[in-house]
Design a protein around this motif. Structure first.
Motif, PDB file in Angstrom:
ATOM      1  N   GLY A 112      -6.471  -8.318   3.222  1.00 26.73           N
ATOM      2  CA  GLY A 112      -7.411  -7.231   3.484  1.00 26.73           C
ATOM      3  C   GLY A 112      -7.076  -5.972   2.709  1.00 26.73           C
ATOM      4  N   PHE A 113      -5.803  -5.595   2.696  1.00 24.67           N
ATOM      5  CA  PHE A 113      -5.423  -4.376   1.984  1.00 24.67           C
ATOM      6  C   PHE A 113      -5.548  -4.541   0.471  1.00 24.67           C
ATOM      7  CE2 PHE A 113      -3.485  -3.057   6.034  1.00 24.67           C
ATOM      8  CZ  PHE A 113      -3.931  -1.743   6.061  1.00 24.67           C
ATOM      9  N   LEU A 114      -5.192  -5.690  -0.050  1.00 26.62           N
ATOM     10  CA  LEU A 114      -5.338  -5.869  -1.496  1.00 26.62           C
ATOM     11  C   LEU A 114      -6.813  -5.877  -1.899  1.00 26.62           C
ATOM     12  CD1 LEU A 114      -2.288  -6.389  -1.510  1.00 26.62           C
ATOM     13  CD2 LEU A 114      -2.694  -8.203  -3.177  1.00 26.62           C
ATOM     14  N   ARG A 115      -7.648  -6.417  -1.042  1.00 29.39           N
ATOM     15  CA  ARG A 115      -9.082  -6.454  -1.356  1.00 29.39           C
ATOM     16  C   ARG A 115      -9.717  -5.072  -1.311  1.00 29.39           C
ATOM     17  NH1 ARG A 115     -13.833  -9.479   2.179  1.00 29.39           N
ATOM     18  NH2 ARG A 115     -15.583  -8.732   0.914  1.00 29.39           N
ATOM     19  N   THR A 116      -9.308  -4.250  -0.332  1.00 32.06           N
ATOM     20  CA  THR A 116      -9.979  -2.965  -0.127  1.00 32.06           C
ATOM     21  C   THR A 116      -9.300  -1.792  -0.835  1.00 32.06           C
ATOM     22  OG1 THR A 116      -8.751  -2.639   1.941  1.00 32.06           O
ATOM     23  CG2 THR A 116     -10.910  -3.678   2.100  1.00 32.06           C
ATOM     24  N   PHE A 117      -8.024  -1.931  -1.160  1.00 30.88           N
ATOM     25  CA  PHE A 117      -7.279  -0.835  -1.790  1.00 30.88           C
ATOM     26  C   PHE A 117      -7.267  -0.920  -3.314  1.00 30.88           C
ATOM     27  CE2 PHE A 117      -4.275   1.466   1.312  1.00 30.88           C
ATOM     28  CZ  PHE A 117      -5.166   1.368   2.359  1.00 30.88           C
ATOM     29  N   TYR A 118      -7.457  -2.127  -3.873  1.00 28.60           N
ATOM     30  CA  TYR A 118      -7.256  -2.323  -5.313  1.00 28.60           C
ATOM     31  C   TYR A 118      -8.463  -2.983  -5.961  1.00 28.60           C
ATOM     32  CZ  TYR A 118      -2.455  -1.065  -4.376  1.00 28.60           C
ATOM     33  OH  TYR A 118      -1.335  -0.379  -3.993  1.00 28.60           O
ATOM     34  N   SER A 119      -8.666  -2.649  -7.242  1.00 28.21           N
ATOM     35  CA  SER A 119      -9.737  -3.266  -8.015  1.00 28.21           C
ATOM     36  C   SER A 119      -9.513  -4.777  -8.088  1.00 28.21           C
ATOM     37  CB  SER A 119      -9.770  -2.678  -9.432  1.00 28.21           C
ATOM     38  OG  SER A 119      -9.977  -1.281  -9.388  1.00 28.21           O
ATOM     39  N   PRO A 120     -10.596  -5.558  -8.216  1.00 28.56           N
ATOM     40  CA  PRO A 120     -10.466  -7.020  -8.116  1.00 28.56           C
ATOM     41  C   PRO A 120      -9.898  -7.710  -9.352  1.00 28.56           C
ATOM     42  CG  PRO A 120     -12.752  -6.416  -8.476  1.00 28.56           C
ATOM     43  CD  PRO A 120     -11.998  -5.128  -8.280  1.00 28.56           C
ATOM     44  N   ALA A 148      -2.321  -7.676  -9.253  1.00 28.91           N
ATOM     45  CA  ALA A 148      -0.874  -7.815  -9.468  1.00 28.91           C
ATOM     46  C   ALA A 148      -0.156  -6.515  -9.122  1.00 28.91           C
ATOM     47  CB  ALA A 148      -0.592  -8.214 -10.915  1.00 28.91           C
ATOM     48  N   VAL A 149      -0.775  -5.377  -9.455  1.00 28.31           N
ATOM     49  CA  VAL A 149      -0.216  -4.077  -9.075  1.00 28.31           C
ATOM     50  C   VAL A 149      -0.174  -3.960  -7.551  1.00 28.31           C
ATOM     51  CG1 VAL A 149      -0.636  -1.583  -9.111  1.00 28.31           C
ATOM     52  CG2 VAL A 149      -0.917  -2.928 -11.204  1.00 28.31           C
ATOM     53  N   GLY A 150      -1.238  -4.425  -6.902  1.00 22.23           N
ATOM     54  CA  GLY A 150      -1.276  -4.406  -5.449  1.00 22.23           C
ATOM     55  C   GLY A 150      -0.181  -5.263  -4.826  1.00 22.23           C
ATOM     56  N   GLU A 151       0.094  -6.403  -5.415  1.00 20.89           N
ATOM     57  CA  GLU A 151       1.168  -7.272  -4.919  1.00 20.89           C
ATOM     58  C   GLU A 151       2.517  -6.562  -4.980  1.00 20.89           C
ATOM     59  OE1 GLU A 151       1.258 -10.052  -3.425  1.00 20.89           O
ATOM     60  OE2 GLU A 151      -0.663 -11.036  -3.790  1.00 20.89           O
ATOM     61  N   LEU A 152       2.762  -5.843  -6.063  1.00 22.36           N
ATOM     62  CA  LEU A 152       4.022  -5.108  -6.187  1.00 22.36           C
ATOM     63  C   LEU A 152       4.131  -4.043  -5.100  1.00 22.36           C
ATOM     64  CD1 LEU A 152       4.224  -4.676 -10.074  1.00 22.36           C
ATOM     65  CD2 LEU A 152       5.579  -6.222  -8.645  1.00 22.36           C
ATOM     66  N   TRP A 153       3.021  -3.342  -4.851  1.00 24.56           N
ATOM     67  CA  TRP A 153       3.015  -2.345  -3.769  1.00 24.56           C
ATOM     68  C   TRP A 153       3.307  -3.005  -2.429  1.00 24.56           C
ATOM     69  CZ3 TRP A 153      -1.217  -2.736  -0.213  1.00 24.56           C
ATOM     70  CH2 TRP A 153      -1.102  -1.872   0.888  1.00 24.56           C
ATOM     71  N   TRP A 154       2.648  -4.107  -2.137  1.00 21.05           N
ATOM     72  CA  TRP A 154       2.842  -4.784  -0.859  1.00 21.05           C
ATOM     73  C   TRP A 154       4.311  -5.155  -0.657  1.00 21.05           C
ATOM     74  CZ3 TRP A 154      -0.105  -5.339   3.355  1.00 21.05           C
ATOM     75  CH2 TRP A 154       0.297  -6.264   4.321  1.00 21.05           C
ATOM     76  N   LEU A 163      -9.283  19.170  -7.754  1.00 20.16           N
ATOM     77  CA  LEU A 163      -9.775  17.800  -7.585  1.00 20.16           C
ATOM     78  C   LEU A 163      -9.304  16.950  -8.751  1.00 20.16           C
ATOM     79  CD1 LEU A 163     -11.606  15.635  -6.238  1.00 20.16           C
ATOM     80  CD2 LEU A 163     -13.510  16.585  -7.585  1.00 20.16           C
ATOM     81  N   HIS A 164      -8.686  15.794  -8.439  1.00 22.40           N
ATOM     82  CA  HIS A 164      -8.258  14.866  -9.493  1.00 22.40           C
ATOM     83  C   HIS A 164      -8.712  13.461  -9.124  1.00 22.40           C
ATOM     84  CE1 HIS A 164      -5.644  13.699 -12.918  1.00 22.40           C
ATOM     85  NE2 HIS A 164      -5.653  12.542 -12.282  1.00 22.40           N
ATOM     86  N   ILE A 165      -9.379  12.799 -10.080  1.00 21.33           N
ATOM     87  CA  ILE A 165      -9.823  11.418  -9.899  1.00 21.33           C
ATOM     88  C   ILE A 165      -9.019  10.522 -10.836  1.00 21.33           C
ATOM     89  CG2 ILE A 165     -11.761   9.823  -9.964  1.00 21.33           C
ATOM     90  CD1 ILE A 165     -12.025  11.974  -7.815  1.00 21.33           C
ATOM     91  N   PHE A 166      -8.350   9.514 -10.256  1.00 19.20           N
ATOM     92  CA  PHE A 166      -7.541   8.601 -11.051  1.00 19.20           C
ATOM     93  C   PHE A 166      -8.411   7.450 -11.570  1.00 19.20           C
ATOM     94  CE2 PHE A 166      -4.458  10.927  -8.658  1.00 19.20           C
ATOM     95  CZ  PHE A 166      -3.338  10.990  -9.479  1.00 19.20           C
ATOM     96  N   PRO A 167      -8.299   7.100 -12.855  1.00 21.83           N
ATOM     97  CA  PRO A 167      -9.197   6.109 -13.453  1.00 21.83           C
ATOM     98  C   PRO A 167      -8.912   4.679 -12.997  1.00 21.83           C
ATOM     99  CG  PRO A 167      -7.511   6.748 -15.034  1.00 21.83           C
ATOM    100  CD  PRO A 167      -7.330   7.638 -13.833  1.00 21.83           C
ATOM    101  N   ASP A 168      -9.964   3.861 -13.016  1.00 25.59           N
ATOM    102  CA  ASP A 168      -9.873   2.419 -12.767  1.00 25.59           C
ATOM    103  C   ASP A 168      -8.999   2.122 -11.556  1.00 25.59           C
ATOM    104  OD1 ASP A 168     -10.263  -0.280 -13.063  1.00 25.59           O
ATOM    105  OD2 ASP A 168      -8.677  -0.550 -14.557  1.00 25.59           O
TER     106      ASP A 168
END
Length: 287
Positions: free
Chosen positions: A159-167, A173-179, A259-264
């Motif tokens: 759930g967190f990888l799906r909703t927090f990170y781009s598909p 893979a970045v999300g997996e490292l965070w987890w 205000l700062h928007i981080f890309p991708d």
């Protein structure tokens, strides 16, 4: 200096609730109080994000009532969430803080700044937005349901990888490292908020986003915030649409708001860009 990984659990009783908290990092300076996302607790922060900030100032993490290791019941409104945090800070005899809020924690952070202006020096709002009002967009409920319905470790992970990170494969893979960082940082971690508490969190979110209880929200009061504010988000936030960060920035007419928007990136941008974002926070707080 203690870090996120080594900080010890501490407890303080306020109004019959036994609150769990952690205080760590530098011993001098104005503390930064961090407010966590939906269903999260003290054990759901990324050490890569939080430790660089802790090296420069004291950090305080607090489990709200009914969350993690704290006793009591989860508040039915974000005004109640905010008051609990203010009460704990007062009980700790701290006279001034900087406040950080991520996602749902950003709703809480806004109300801490609005309802206890004497206490807050600077405000950081990450992946969040104001309460209901013109221009505010609600996220797709499907994504909230993914997080709300998770019960097993695997369901939380997915759930967190799906909703927090781009598909994309790269971003997942970045999300997996965070987890792995987040789940291995501390032993004996508290679980996510359970089903009953989750429903109370959702009820508070419905009030915040529905517009029926605008007096409990922030949208109509944001012009009262006169302290510096730093707003940040990912470019494609699925849970709290990125456009809401823009609305928030425009509503802060009496604040020096950045205000700062981080890309991708999406809701998990603060973990994906942990090094850059933590440096920006330090620069903002030190300015």
């Amino acid at each position: 200096m203690s870090t996120y990984e080594t900080a010890k659990d501490q407890y303080i009783q306020v109004k019959a609730v036994n609150y769990a908290y952690r205080s760590f990092g530098a011993t001098n300076g104005i503390p930064l109080v961090l407010n966590i996302h939906f269903r999260g607790s003290l054990d759901h922060w990324d050490p890569n994000f939080i430790n660089p900030i802790a090296a420069t100032r004291p950090i305080i993490l607090i489990d709200n009532s009914g969350v993690g290791r704290s006793s009591g019941e989860i508040p039915a409104s974000y005004a109640g969430w905010a008051q609990n945090i203010v009460d704990v800070i007062d009980a700790l005899n701290i006279k001034q803080v900087d406040v950080f809020g991520f996602s749902m924690g950003g709703f809480v952070a806004q109300l801490i700044a609005l309802n206890a202006p004497h206490l807050v020096r600077k405000l950081i709002l990450a992946g969040t937005g104001p309460s209901a009002g013109p221009g505010v967009q609600n996220g797709d409920p499907e994504f909230l349901e993914v997080l709300a319905g998770a019960t097993t470790e695997e369901e939380h992970h997915d759930g967190f990888l799906r909703t927090f990170y781009s598909p994309s494969e790269k971003k997942q893979a970045v999300g997996e490292l965070w987890w792995k960082r987040m789940t291995s940082a501390r032993p004996n971690r508290a679980d996510y908020v359970g089903p009953e508490g989750t429903q109370r969190q959702i009820a508070a979110a419905v009030k915040w986003l529905g517009g029926e209880f605008r007096e409990d929200g922030s949208y109509d009061r944001l012009d009262q915030i006169k302290i510096p504010v730093f707003i940040a988000n990912g470019s494609n936030d699925l849970l709290i649409p990125t456009e809401n960060s823009w609305v928030l920035w425009k509503r802060l007419v009496n604040s020096e708001a950045h205000l700062h928007i981080f890309p991708d990136s999406g809701h998990g941008f603060l973990n994906e860009y942990a090094d850059m974002f933590s440096k920006q926070i330090i620069a903002f707080l030190d300015a």
